[in-house]
Design an enzyme around this catalytic site. Sequence first.
Site, mmCIF file in Angstrom:
data_model
loop_
_atom_site.group_PDB
_atom_site.id
_atom_site.type_symbol
_atom_site.label_atom_id
_atom_site.label_comp_id
_atom_site.label_asym_id
_atom_site.label_seq_id
_atom_site.Cartn_x
_atom_site.Cartn_y
_atom_site.Cartn_z
ATOM 1 N N HIS A 59 1.012 -1.078 0.391
ATOM 2 C CA HIS A 59 0.408 0.120 0.314
ATOM 3 C C HIS A 59 0.979 1.507 -0.179
ATOM 4 C CE1 HIS A 59 -3.805 2.091 1.765
ATOM 5 N NE2 HIS A 59 -3.353 2.538 0.390
ATOM 6 N N HIS A 61 1.776 5.280 -2.061
ATOM 7 C CA HIS A 61 0.705 6.359 -3.309
ATOM 8 C C HIS A 61 2.379 6.746 -3.642
ATOM 9 C CE1 HIS A 61 -3.346 5.635 -1.893
ATOM 10 N NE2 HIS A 61 -2.537 5.403 -0.837
ATOM 11 N N ASN A 93 -5.270 6.739 -7.211
ATOM 12 C CA ASN A 93 -5.382 7.662 -6.948
ATOM 13 C C ASN A 93 -4.477 8.794 -7.363
ATOM 14 O OD1 ASN A 93 -3.893 7.339 -4.501
ATOM 15 N ND2 ASN A 93 -5.730 8.581 -3.234
ATOM 16 N N HIS A 231 -5.997 -0.265 5.810
ATOM 17 C CA HIS A 231 -5.759 0.182 6.617
ATOM 18 C C HIS A 231 -6.104 0.681 7.739
ATOM 19 C CE1 HIS A 231 -7.889 2.488 3.846
ATOM 20 N NE2 HIS A 231 -6.987 3.282 3.525
ATOM 21 N N ASN A 277 -6.225 9.229 6.978
ATOM 22 C CA ASN A 277 -7.242 8.561 6.733
ATOM 23 C C ASN A 277 -7.371 7.360 6.528
ATOM 24 O OD1 ASN A 277 -9.953 8.485 6.879
ATOM 25 N ND2 ASN A 277 -10.624 9.162 4.225
ATOM 26 N N ASP A 304 0.777 2.839 3.979
ATOM 27 C CA ASP A 304 0.344 3.845 3.444
ATOM 28 C C ASP A 304 0.928 5.293 2.934
ATOM 29 O OD1 ASP A 304 -1.984 5.196 2.448
ATOM 30 O OD2 ASP A 304 -3.635 4.986 4.067
ATOM 31 N N GLY A 323 -2.619 11.755 4.920
ATOM 32 C CA GLY A 323 -1.947 10.963 4.627
ATOM 33 C C GLY A 323 -0.569 11.229 5.385
HETATM 34 O O1 DOR Z 1 -4.259 9.757 4.683
HETATM 35 C C1 DOR Z 1 -4.612 8.912 3.925
HETATM 36 N N1 DOR Z 1 -4.302 9.328 2.587
HETATM 37 N N2 DOR Z 1 -5.464 7.638 2.910
HETATM 38 C C2 DOR Z 1 -5.634 8.152 2.504
HETATM 39 O O2 DOR Z 1 -6.809 6.779 1.869
HETATM 40 C C3 DOR Z 1 -5.855 8.234 0.971
HETATM 41 C C4 DOR Z 1 -4.172 8.323 0.823
HETATM 42 C C5 DOR Z 1 -4.144 9.674 0.244
HETATM 43 O O3 DOR Z 1 -3.903 9.736 -1.407
HETATM 44 O O4 DOR Z 1 -3.034 10.828 0.479
#
Ligand code: DOR
Length: 424
Positions: A59, A61, A93, A231, A277, A304, A323
């Site tokens: 997980h 980004h 995303n 998460h 989140n 995450d 995030g």
């Molecule tokens: O805190 C978060 N940030 N939770 C998520 O589910 C998405 C992520 C983000 O893409 O920044």
Amino acid sequence: MGLIVTGGTVVFPKENALQQVELLIENGVIAALGSDLPRTGHIVREVNGYILPGLIDVHVHLRDPGQEHKETIETGTMAAAAGGFTQVCAMPNTSPVLDTPALVRDVIARAKQYGYATVRPIAAITKGEQGEELTDFRALQQAGAVAVSDDGRGVQSAGVMYRALRAASALNLPVAVHAEDNSLAHGGHIHAGRVADKLGVQGIPGAAETAMIARDLWLAEETGARLHCCHVSAAAAVTVLRQGKAAGVRVTAEVTPHHLLLTEDAVWDWEANAKVNPPLRSERDRLACVQGLLDGTLDLVATDHAPHTAAEKANGLSAAPFGLVGLETSFPLLYTAFVKSGVLTLPELVHRMATRPAEVFGLPGGTLVVGGAADLTVIDPDTAGVVDPTAFLSKGRNTPFAGRELWGWPVLTMHKGRVVYERD
Ligand code: DOR
């Protein structure tokens, strides 16, 4: 000519064992494991510490394409290597959302060019992550997507999720859910608890997560799909997952280092750098997550890793994006909290950060075996180091762990037999 790695203690997570053995690496693959391997014609590399199978983060980004000011495939995979990860699953995303085979192929190809870590894209469940129209799962899987997810958003319609799980089940493709019922989350910013009440900030109750996990669990039971819950943060969600597993549902779950180690109180010190989140919750929720990890209800740890710029995070608790970054701190955080303190053995931690992630997402690796890729990381258990975000290779500096003294830092990471990271 091969490379012999000697001097380290190798971690075997499946056997919960540590063994002083050498590795012979040829053409990016482990050609032999054993004692006193013949040296002729090989380079010998002496290492100190523990040799782990390359860690796998399911997980992250990477923000690429479209948000390269936050992170790129290059900087994100450099950060992965620095954190001991040799494979990462990239969430969809991005901008545009990873919802076509061409975009999936492009991410894989560009990661290969850099070669710091293998990137396994997770494609979107719905077009544009709009929660309405399903993407073409078969084509995305053929392009190399290892799962589908609308991470960052919950799929609000039970009907859409039901159809997604049916389609994924036919392909044996995992569906990784970001469980968040928007009618319960209600535009909140932090956990609906003590701190939100004192600050007068809109809160996100645990039920926003638990309700959707409960819904998806029984949809997965009915469709036979492989459901993976991202998460997990709420005590009741852990309870529901435990019940689902006991009932035989094909469900797996992940927990992040921040939900294992922090509570809503982190917001006092770290403000938006503790805004994530799902949110950091109560001590009771945190302890339930730890218990869930220990008893296997929560199968694995994922970071995450969610980089944002300092300017975005300086916008105040309500306006800042959700995030935290995690790739470069997760292993030493958990080594220090759980292994150094005697709660988990080192092989048990590696099981949750390499072996289980590989099993759950059907990836190669996660253990060191003859014939497998020479993906490994060497960690130093004895030298303390302080988390210094200014030294991160990630573009993101948004961490609530700055200044912590930790042990178990990766000192060398090898990806497919090539050294991709070395700590000075
Ligand atoms: O805190 C978060 N940030 N939770 C998520 O589910 C998405 C992520 C983000 O893409 O920044």
